[in-house]
Design a protein around this motif. Structure first.
Motif, PDB file in Angstrom:
ATOM      1  N   ARG A  11       0.821  -1.209   0.000  1.00 53.54           N
ATOM      2  CA  ARG A  11       0.000   0.000   0.000  1.00 53.54           C
ATOM      3  C   ARG A  11       0.855   1.259   0.000  1.00 53.54           C
ATOM      4  NH1 ARG A  11      -5.379  -0.231   0.719  1.00 53.54           N
ATOM      5  NH2 ARG A  11      -6.295  -2.268   1.183  1.00 53.54           N
ATOM      6  N   ARG A  12       1.884   1.264   0.827  1.00 53.13           N
ATOM      7  CA  ARG A  12       2.760   2.439   0.844  1.00 53.13           C
ATOM      8  C   ARG A  12       3.445   2.631  -0.510  1.00 53.13           C
ATOM      9  NH1 ARG A  12       3.566   0.977   6.581  1.00 53.13           N
ATOM     10  NH2 ARG A  12       4.964  -0.717   5.959  1.00 53.13           N
ATOM     11  N   ALA A  13       3.941   1.538  -1.078  1.00 53.23           N
ATOM     12  CA  ALA A  13       4.602   1.639  -2.383  1.00 53.23           C
ATOM     13  C   ALA A  13       3.613   2.057  -3.467  1.00 53.23           C
ATOM     14  CB  ALA A  13       5.233   0.293  -2.745  1.00 53.23           C
ATOM     15  N   TYR A  14       2.382   1.596  -3.368  1.00 50.50           N
ATOM     16  CA  TYR A  14       1.353   1.958  -4.349  1.00 50.50           C
ATOM     17  C   TYR A  14       1.086   3.460  -4.322  1.00 50.50           C
ATOM     18  CZ  TYR A  14      -3.292   2.376  -6.449  1.00 50.50           C
ATOM     19  OH  TYR A  14      -4.364   2.767  -7.216  1.00 50.50           O
ATOM     20  N   PHE A  15       0.878   4.018  -3.141  1.00 47.81           N
ATOM     21  CA  PHE A  15       0.587   5.451  -3.046  1.00 47.81           C
ATOM     22  C   PHE A  15       1.798   6.276  -3.459  1.00 47.81           C
ATOM     23  CE2 PHE A  15      -2.438   3.841   0.340  1.00 47.81           C
ATOM     24  CZ  PHE A  15      -3.557   3.957  -0.470  1.00 47.81           C
ATOM     25  N   ASP A  16       2.993   5.802  -3.147  1.00 47.98           N
ATOM     26  CA  ASP A  16       4.195   6.507  -3.601  1.00 47.98           C
ATOM     27  C   ASP A  16       4.280   6.507  -5.127  1.00 47.98           C
ATOM     28  OD1 ASP A  16       5.068   7.165  -1.081  1.00 47.98           O
ATOM     29  OD2 ASP A  16       6.410   5.436  -0.883  1.00 47.98           O
ATOM     30  N   ALA A  17       3.992   5.349  -5.745  1.00 47.96           N
ATOM     31  CA  ALA A  17       4.112   5.238  -7.201  1.00 47.96           C
ATOM     32  C   ALA A  17       3.078   6.102  -7.913  1.00 47.96           C
ATOM     33  CB  ALA A  17       3.967   3.778  -7.628  1.00 47.96           C
ATOM     34  N   VAL A  18       1.844   6.091  -7.427  1.00 44.26           N
ATOM     35  CA  VAL A  18       0.794   6.895  -8.072  1.00 44.26           C
ATOM     36  C   VAL A  18       1.090   8.379  -7.926  1.00 44.26           C
ATOM     37  CG1 VAL A  18      -1.666   7.477  -8.044  1.00 44.26           C
ATOM     38  CG2 VAL A  18      -0.954   5.097  -7.771  1.00 44.26           C
ATOM     39  N   SER A  19       1.498   8.789  -6.735  1.00 44.00           N
ATOM     40  CA  SER A  19       1.780  10.219  -6.531  1.00 44.00           C
ATOM     41  C   SER A  19       2.995  10.657  -7.333  1.00 44.00           C
ATOM     42  CB  SER A  19       2.002  10.494  -5.046  1.00 44.00           C
ATOM     43  OG  SER A  19       3.145   9.821  -4.569  1.00 44.00           O
ATOM     44  N   ALA A  20       4.027   9.816  -7.409  1.00 42.61           N
ATOM     45  CA  ALA A  20       5.217  10.172  -8.187  1.00 42.61           C
ATOM     46  C   ALA A  20       4.871  10.317  -9.662  1.00 42.61           C
ATOM     47  CB  ALA A  20       6.299   9.115  -8.000  1.00 42.61           C
ATOM     48  N   GLN A  21       4.024   9.436 -10.169  1.00 39.55           N
ATOM     49  CA  GLN A  21       3.580   9.540 -11.559  1.00 39.55           C
ATOM     50  C   GLN A  21       2.797  10.824 -11.786  1.00 39.55           C
ATOM     51  OE1 GLN A  21       1.507   6.108 -13.857  1.00 39.55           O
ATOM     52  NE2 GLN A  21      -0.166   7.350 -13.077  1.00 39.55           N
ATOM     53  N   GLU A  22       1.957  11.181 -10.825  1.00 35.86           N
ATOM     54  CA  GLU A  22       1.156  12.397 -10.946  1.00 35.86           C
ATOM     55  C   GLU A  22       2.036  13.643 -10.854  1.00 35.86           C
ATOM     56  OE1 GLU A  22      -2.969  14.241  -8.996  1.00 35.86           O
ATOM     57  OE2 GLU A  22      -2.021  12.452  -8.144  1.00 35.86           O
ATOM     58  N   LEU A  23       3.044  13.598  -9.989  1.00 30.94           N
ATOM     59  CA  LEU A  23       3.925  14.760  -9.844  1.00 30.94           C
ATOM     60  C   LEU A  23       4.732  15.023 -11.106  1.00 30.94           C
ATOM     61  CD1 LEU A  23       5.231  14.248  -6.191  1.00 30.94           C
ATOM     62  CD2 LEU A  23       3.724  16.073  -7.018  1.00 30.94           C
ATOM     63  N   VAL A  24       5.132  13.964 -11.799  1.00 24.30           N
ATOM     64  CA  VAL A  24       5.868  14.146 -13.051  1.00 24.30           C
ATOM     65  C   VAL A  24       5.065  14.988 -14.028  1.00 24.30           C
ATOM     66  CG1 VAL A  24       6.728  12.953 -15.096  1.00 24.30           C
ATOM     67  CG2 VAL A  24       7.298  12.091 -12.827  1.00 24.30           C
ATOM     68  N   ALA A  55      11.670   4.728  -9.863  1.00 26.26           N
ATOM     69  CA  ALA A  55      12.096   3.974  -8.685  1.00 26.26           C
ATOM     70  C   ALA A  55      10.901   3.483  -7.875  1.00 26.26           C
ATOM     71  CB  ALA A  55      13.012   4.838  -7.814  1.00 26.26           C
ATOM     72  N   ASP A  56       9.897   4.354  -7.672  1.00 23.25           N
ATOM     73  CA  ASP A  56       8.715   3.954  -6.911  1.00 23.25           C
ATOM     74  C   ASP A  56       7.921   2.881  -7.641  1.00 23.25           C
ATOM     75  OD1 ASP A  56       9.347   5.705  -4.898  1.00 23.25           O
ATOM     76  OD2 ASP A  56       8.049   7.312  -5.621  1.00 23.25           O
ATOM     77  N   ARG A  57       7.833   2.989  -8.938  1.00 22.72           N
ATOM     78  CA  ARG A  57       7.115   1.971  -9.699  1.00 22.72           C
ATOM     79  C   ARG A  57       7.849   0.624  -9.643  1.00 22.72           C
ATOM     80  NH1 ARG A  57       3.319   1.920 -14.011  1.00 22.72           N
ATOM     81  NH2 ARG A  57       3.496   0.026 -15.257  1.00 22.72           N
ATOM     82  N   GLU A  58       9.170   0.661  -9.745  1.00 29.49           N
ATOM     83  CA  GLU A  58       9.932  -0.585  -9.692  1.00 29.49           C
ATOM     84  C   GLU A  58       9.854  -1.231  -8.313  1.00 29.49           C
ATOM     85  OE1 GLU A  58      11.165  -2.322 -12.031  1.00 29.49           O
ATOM     86  OE2 GLU A  58      10.734  -0.854 -13.591  1.00 29.49           O
ATOM     87  N   ARG A  59       9.831  -0.423  -7.284  1.00 30.54           N
ATOM     88  CA  ARG A  59       9.673  -0.989  -5.938  1.00 30.54           C
ATOM     89  C   ARG A  59       8.317  -1.678  -5.816  1.00 30.54           C
ATOM     90  NH1 ARG A  59       7.646   1.002  -0.910  1.00 30.54           N
ATOM     91  NH2 ARG A  59       8.541  -0.186   0.840  1.00 30.54           N
ATOM     92  N   LEU A  60       7.287  -1.055  -6.339  1.00 30.60           N
ATOM     93  CA  LEU A  60       5.976  -1.692  -6.333  1.00 30.60           C
ATOM     94  C   LEU A  60       5.995  -2.969  -7.163  1.00 30.60           C
ATOM     95  CD1 LEU A  60       2.962  -1.671  -5.615  1.00 30.60           C
ATOM     96  CD2 LEU A  60       2.576  -0.193  -7.612  1.00 30.60           C
ATOM     97  N   THR A  61       6.678  -2.940  -8.285  1.00 31.21           N
ATOM     98  CA  THR A  61       6.780  -4.127  -9.133  1.00 31.21           C
ATOM     99  C   THR A  61       7.420  -5.287  -8.391  1.00 31.21           C
ATOM    100  OG1 THR A  61       6.948  -2.742 -11.117  1.00 31.21           O
ATOM    101  CG2 THR A  61       7.711  -5.020 -11.308  1.00 31.21           C
ATOM    102  N   ARG A  62       8.466  -4.998  -7.638  1.00 31.05           N
ATOM    103  CA  ARG A  62       9.134  -6.062  -6.877  1.00 31.05           C
ATOM    104  C   ARG A  62       8.218  -6.645  -5.817  1.00 31.05           C
ATOM    105  NH1 ARG A  62      13.406  -2.296  -7.341  1.00 31.05           N
ATOM    106  NH2 ARG A  62      13.077  -1.539  -5.220  1.00 31.05           N
ATOM    107  N   LEU A  63       7.497  -5.788  -5.130  1.00 34.11           N
ATOM    108  CA  LEU A  63       6.591  -6.281  -4.094  1.00 34.11           C
ATOM    109  C   LEU A  63       5.463  -7.114  -4.681  1.00 34.11           C
ATOM    110  CD1 LEU A  63       6.368  -3.114  -1.816  1.00 34.11           C
ATOM    111  CD2 LEU A  63       7.514  -5.267  -1.291  1.00 34.11           C
TER     112      LEU A  63
END
Length: 468
Positions: A165-178, A232-240
């Motif tokens: 869940r933490r990695a998911y919210f990080d990945a979505v927000s990082a994508q949105e910030l870009v 990086a956030d997306r790849e971390r989510l991918t690993r999990l």
């Protein structure tokens, strides 16, 4: 007579061995129930190829749509191979439990001596009588350790769910910030190019032009960092999630979930944590198992080895001799006091650790709830105050620009400020959902880790506006 005694001993051993057996589900139904109660998702141990194929089919079905947080958790519980590897401890623990409920195998000894035409043969079957006497206590101890392994397996699953869940919210927000930092970069491109032309036309000072150029450089660097952070956030989510190959092309939603209308107010949170947290429950089970182990040590401190069995002896030219044999270790040098002292020290160690876990659990719940409420208030402040205010300012500046009351550079600077407000809201919203995950983990799972409010943001929007 000897055959009757031998077969009686063998039958008794077989009967005792059949008293303990493996469960049909390997104890995993309880693990699944504990996990579902805390995450909303069941979990299963994949023992066969068909189990693995069924999990892969479900993962493929979930990946056809943009991921939600719940879908990401479900995929991780199905597809994370590290979690499945940890579940192997369940099988080891159950095997130890079943073994504790079975009498150790009998020992058969055979000896043959020959010389001078005579042959002497010794035969014996020995059984561990002490193991039989202490088997009920040892079996109960094994059962408690098996229960502890079940709680540990559930804790591993709940911990993975929180990480996902933490990695998911990080990945979505990082994508949105870009996306927003790209807008800032585009604005910086326009203002930088316009400043160069104004300087060439003699309508701009060198200092003003360099300020625009410096902001352009900062915006370019900020976008590069944001793009890498998103990767990086997306790849971390991918690993999990345990994804590979074509699966890594999964889609994320365009934006984070909206802020709830009202924050969660868990009643009597500290009591809930002491009753539901898996690390607290595991500590209690460990202390109980240690206490049982202490009782077992005291009961057997003087009798270390006690074996009894049937024995016969035959020699050439003489009738066979039958009888029995008893082996007993005499406590001449060690009366068992060292083992008893060690067990008592181990028990007190377990008691103090359990108390420490309970104290930490209550403190972490209070801290997590404070972080949750703070993150909620900050996100609501950005949503209700900062973002609308920036929007109104932008609309007013556009009217002033149309009326030729301000220039294009002031309008571009205001656009950057508006984007900075939006990115601040995205970061605050991300921090809220991470804090919400941490609160739920602190209530029912275990230690949630550092508060999201205490860590630096991946991208600070203030650095952009400071450069201008």
């Amino acid at each position: 007579m000897k055959n009757k005694t031998f077969w009686l001993a063998t039958a008794t051993s077989a009967l005792l061995a059949g008293c303990a057996s493996f469960s049909e589900d390997g104890g995993f139904d309880k693990v699944s129930d504990l996990t579902k109660e805390r995450t909303g998702q069941a979990v299963a141990m994949q023992r066969t190829d068909s189990d693995r194929r069924a999990a892969q089919d479900r993962v493929a079905e979930r990946l056809r749509q943009p991921l939600t947080a719940d879908a990401a958790v479900e995929i991780a519980l199905l597809n994370n191979r590290g979690l499945q590897a940890k579940f192997g401890e369940m099988g080891i623990s159950e095997a130890d439990f079943v073994r504790a409920g079975r009498l150790p195998n009998p020992v058969f000894s055979f000896g043959r001596l020959s010389g001078g035409g005579d042959v002497e043969i010794d035969r014996a079957v020995l059984f561990n009588v002490l193991g039989l006497l202490t088997m009920p206590v040892a079996s109960e101890l094994g059962q408690r350790r098996f229960e502890q392994a079940q709680y540990q397996a559930a804790s591993d699953a709940v911990g993975l769910s929180a990480d996902v869940r933490r990695a998911y919210f990080d990945a979505v927000s990082a994508q949105e910030l870009v996306k927003y930092y790209k807008q800032v970069k585009e604005t910086a491109d326009v203002s930088n190019e316009l400043a160069k032309r104004m300087l060439q036309a003699g309508n701009f000072s060198k200092l003003t032009q360099m300020r625009e150029q410096a902001f352009h450089a900062d915006a370019t660097a900020q976008l590069a960092r944001a793009q890498h952070q998103a990767t990086a956030d997306r790849e971390r989510l991918t690993r999990l999630l345990g994804l590979s190959g074509e699966q890594v092309g999964f889609r994320l939603p365009e934006r984070l979930p909206d802020l709830p209308k009202q924050p969660t107010e868990p009643g009597d949170a500290e009591r809930i944590a002491l009753e539901k947290r898996l690390d607290v429950l595991m500590a209690r089970r460990n202390t109980e198992a240690t206490a049982r182990s202490l009782g077992l040590t005291k009961a057997t401190r003087f009798v270390n080895v006690l074996e009894v069995g049937y024995q016969n002896k035959s020699e050439t030219g003489r009738p066979r001799s039958n009888g029995y044999e008893i082996e007993l270790e005499l406590p001449l040098f060690d009366f068992g006091s060292t083992r008893a002292a060690r067990a008592e020290a181990t028990y007190m160690q377990a008691v103090h650790r359990t108390a420490e876990v309970a104290v930490n659990a209550r403190s972490e719940v209070r801290e997590s709830y404070s972080a949750y409420m703070t993150a909620y208030e900050l996100a609501r402040h950005y949503r209700d105050e900062v973002v609308p205010l920036r929007k109104r300012i932008s609309e007013e500046n556009l009217l002033r620009y149309n009326g030729m009351l301000i220039g294009v550079f002031e309008l571009l600077a205001d656009a950057r400020e508006q984007v900075a407000g939006v990115t601040g809201y995205v970061q605050a919203l991300r921090d809220f959902w991470v804090a919400d995950t941490n609160l739920q983990t602190a209530l029912t799972g275990g230690s949630p880790g550092a508060s999201p409010l205490s860590r630096p943001s991946a991208s600070e929007s203030s650095s952009l506006s400071a450069g201008h």
